[in-house]
Design a protein around this motif. Structure first.
Motif, mmCIF file in Angstrom:
data_model
loop_
_atom_site.group_PDB
_atom_site.id
_atom_site.type_symbol
_atom_site.label_atom_id
_atom_site.label_comp_id
_atom_site.label_asym_id
_atom_site.label_seq_id
_atom_site.Cartn_x
_atom_site.Cartn_y
_atom_site.Cartn_z
ATOM 1 N N THR A 152 0.831 -1.145 -0.154
ATOM 2 C CA THR A 152 -0.056 -0.047 -0.033
ATOM 3 C C THR A 152 0.980 1.083 0.089
ATOM 4 O OG1 THR A 152 -1.643 -1.067 1.248
ATOM 5 C CG2 THR A 152 -1.889 1.152 1.236
ATOM 6 N N ARG A 153 1.840 1.196 0.760
ATOM 7 C CA ARG A 153 2.589 2.613 0.909
ATOM 8 C C ARG A 153 3.438 2.768 -0.273
ATOM 9 N NH1 ARG A 153 3.658 5.377 4.679
ATOM 10 N NH2 ARG A 153 5.586 6.773 4.936
ATOM 11 N N SER A 154 3.868 1.729 -1.002
ATOM 12 C CA SER A 154 4.586 1.535 -2.095
ATOM 13 C C SER A 154 3.808 2.311 -3.495
ATOM 14 C CB SER A 154 4.989 0.316 -2.636
ATOM 15 O OG SER A 154 6.261 0.091 -1.726
ATOM 16 N N VAL A 155 2.466 1.706 -3.355
ATOM 17 C CA VAL A 155 1.696 2.296 -4.434
ATOM 18 C C VAL A 155 1.180 3.814 -4.203
ATOM 19 C CG1 VAL A 155 0.878 -0.129 -5.382
ATOM 20 C CG2 VAL A 155 -0.512 1.570 -3.764
ATOM 21 N N LEU A 156 1.242 4.135 -3.123
ATOM 22 C CA LEU A 156 0.580 5.379 -2.750
ATOM 23 C C LEU A 156 1.821 6.223 -2.849
ATOM 24 C CD1 LEU A 156 -1.252 5.399 0.598
ATOM 25 C CD2 LEU A 156 -2.284 5.647 -1.844
ATOM 26 N N MET A 157 3.059 6.105 -2.911
ATOM 27 C CA MET A 157 4.238 6.903 -3.018
ATOM 28 C C MET A 157 4.530 6.995 -4.755
ATOM 29 S SD MET A 157 6.960 5.503 -0.061
ATOM 30 C CE MET A 157 8.315 6.149 -0.979
ATOM 31 N N ASN A 158 4.089 5.986 -5.438
ATOM 32 C CA ASN A 158 4.421 5.784 -6.747
ATOM 33 C C ASN A 158 3.297 5.010 -7.552
ATOM 34 O OD1 ASN A 158 5.627 6.223 -9.227
ATOM 35 N ND2 ASN A 158 7.129 4.129 -8.943
ATOM 36 N N PRO A 159 2.074 5.653 -7.975
ATOM 37 C CA PRO A 159 1.091 4.686 -8.319
ATOM 38 C C PRO A 159 1.396 4.610 -9.727
ATOM 39 C CG PRO A 159 0.284 6.988 -7.860
ATOM 40 C CD PRO A 159 1.693 6.923 -7.230
ATOM 41 N N PRO A 160 1.338 3.282 -10.227
ATOM 42 C CA PRO A 160 1.665 2.870 -11.527
ATOM 43 C C PRO A 160 0.670 3.377 -12.510
ATOM 44 C CG PRO A 160 1.115 0.866 -10.254
ATOM 45 C CD PRO A 160 1.193 2.229 -9.696
ATOM 46 N N GLY A 161 -0.659 3.769 -12.249
ATOM 47 C CA GLY A 161 -1.786 4.128 -13.056
ATOM 48 C C GLY A 161 -2.927 4.217 -12.058
ATOM 49 N N TRP A 162 -4.054 3.907 -12.715
ATOM 50 C CA TRP A 162 -5.283 3.818 -11.751
ATOM 51 C C TRP A 162 -5.368 2.782 -10.715
ATOM 52 C CZ3 TRP A 162 -8.562 7.686 -12.115
ATOM 53 C CH2 TRP A 162 -8.711 8.379 -13.295
ATOM 54 N N ILE A 163 -5.356 2.913 -9.554
ATOM 55 C CA ILE A 163 -5.638 2.126 -8.489
ATOM 56 C C ILE A 163 -6.954 2.271 -7.474
ATOM 57 C CG2 ILE A 163 -4.210 0.960 -6.426
ATOM 58 C CD1 ILE A 163 -1.860 2.305 -7.640
ATOM 59 N N MET A 164 -7.649 1.351 -7.329
ATOM 60 C CA MET A 164 -8.744 1.260 -6.419
ATOM 61 C C MET A 164 -8.276 0.529 -5.295
ATOM 62 S SD MET A 164 -12.495 0.012 -6.904
ATOM 63 C CE MET A 164 -13.161 -0.714 -5.518
ATOM 64 N N LEU A 165 -8.355 1.236 -4.178
ATOM 65 C CA LEU A 165 -7.865 0.466 -2.692
ATOM 66 C C LEU A 165 -9.209 0.450 -1.697
ATOM 67 C CD1 LEU A 165 -5.037 2.703 -2.843
ATOM 68 C CD2 LEU A 165 -4.493 0.541 -2.193
ATOM 69 N N SER A 166 -9.333 -0.425 -1.024
ATOM 70 C CA SER A 166 -10.212 -0.675 0.088
ATOM 71 C C SER A 166 -9.770 -0.986 1.313
ATOM 72 C CB SER A 166 -11.324 -1.471 -0.421
ATOM 73 O OG SER A 166 -12.163 -0.975 -1.674
ATOM 74 N N HIS A 167 -10.380 -0.726 2.536
ATOM 75 C CA HIS A 167 -9.887 -1.107 3.662
ATOM 76 C C HIS A 167 -11.117 -1.680 4.520
ATOM 77 C CE1 HIS A 167 -7.577 -1.487 7.314
ATOM 78 N NE2 HIS A 167 -8.364 -0.897 7.957
#
Length: 167
Positions: A152-167
């Motif tokens: 999660t931290r990695s994709v928030l620092m460097n999103p590779p494109g559209w990302i859908m996150l849920s918790h």
């Protein structure tokens, strides 16, 4: 659903995204403010990062409207990153989605020590030309994520494109 641009390596943007993910009770769709490659205009090819966790299952449930419309859904698990449910459970999950009208396949992929989980996910998304990445947010405590990093931290620092996150 909240939609939020994220500036690469900007802690303020990441903090806003984290607060939305953990405090809104809704899925969050993030994208890079300045993408390295053009962002998709539709979500025909979707990648689902699957670790068998509750957040991953929640993300898939939240993403069902997108998954049902997608041409292809690739569910993937990193086999050598952390303890995972059996491959049979991943295949059963893909079969369940298929029974609901989703063109889904499941695959286990060896991460290797050459990659962090973040770079592994980024490479997977790029290699499969995924328009959207669906994933659960934080499989570990926030303190452990802060100290050790994580997907999660990695994709928030460097999103590779559209990302859908849920918790």
């Amino acid at each position: 659903m909240a939609v939020l641009p994220v500036r690469r390596d900007d802690s303020h943007h990441q903090e806003i995204a984290e607060r939305l993910i953990f405090e809104s009770g809704r899925p969050v769709l993030i994208f890079p403010e300045r993408p390295a490659r053009p962002l998709a205009g539709s979500f025909a090819n979707i990648a689902v990062a699957w670790d068998g966790s509750r957040p991953a299952a929640r993300a898939v449930g939240d993403a069902m409207p997108f998954l049902r419309r997608a041409s292809h859904v690739r569910i993937f698990s990193a086999t050598d990153d952390k303890p995972m449910p059996s491959a049979a459970r991943g295949r059963e999950f893909a079969q369940q989605l298929t029974s609901e009208g989703v063109d889904a396949i499941y695959e286990e992929v060896k991460k290797t020590d050459q990659h962090t989980i973040g770079s592994f996910i980024e490479n997977y998304v790029a290699a499969h030309n995924s328009d959207l990445l669906v994933m659960g947010a934080y499989g570990h405590s926030k303190l452990r994520e802060f100290i050790l990093g994580g997907a999660t931290r990695s994709v928030l620092m460097n999103p590779p494109g559209w990302i859908m996150l849920s918790h």
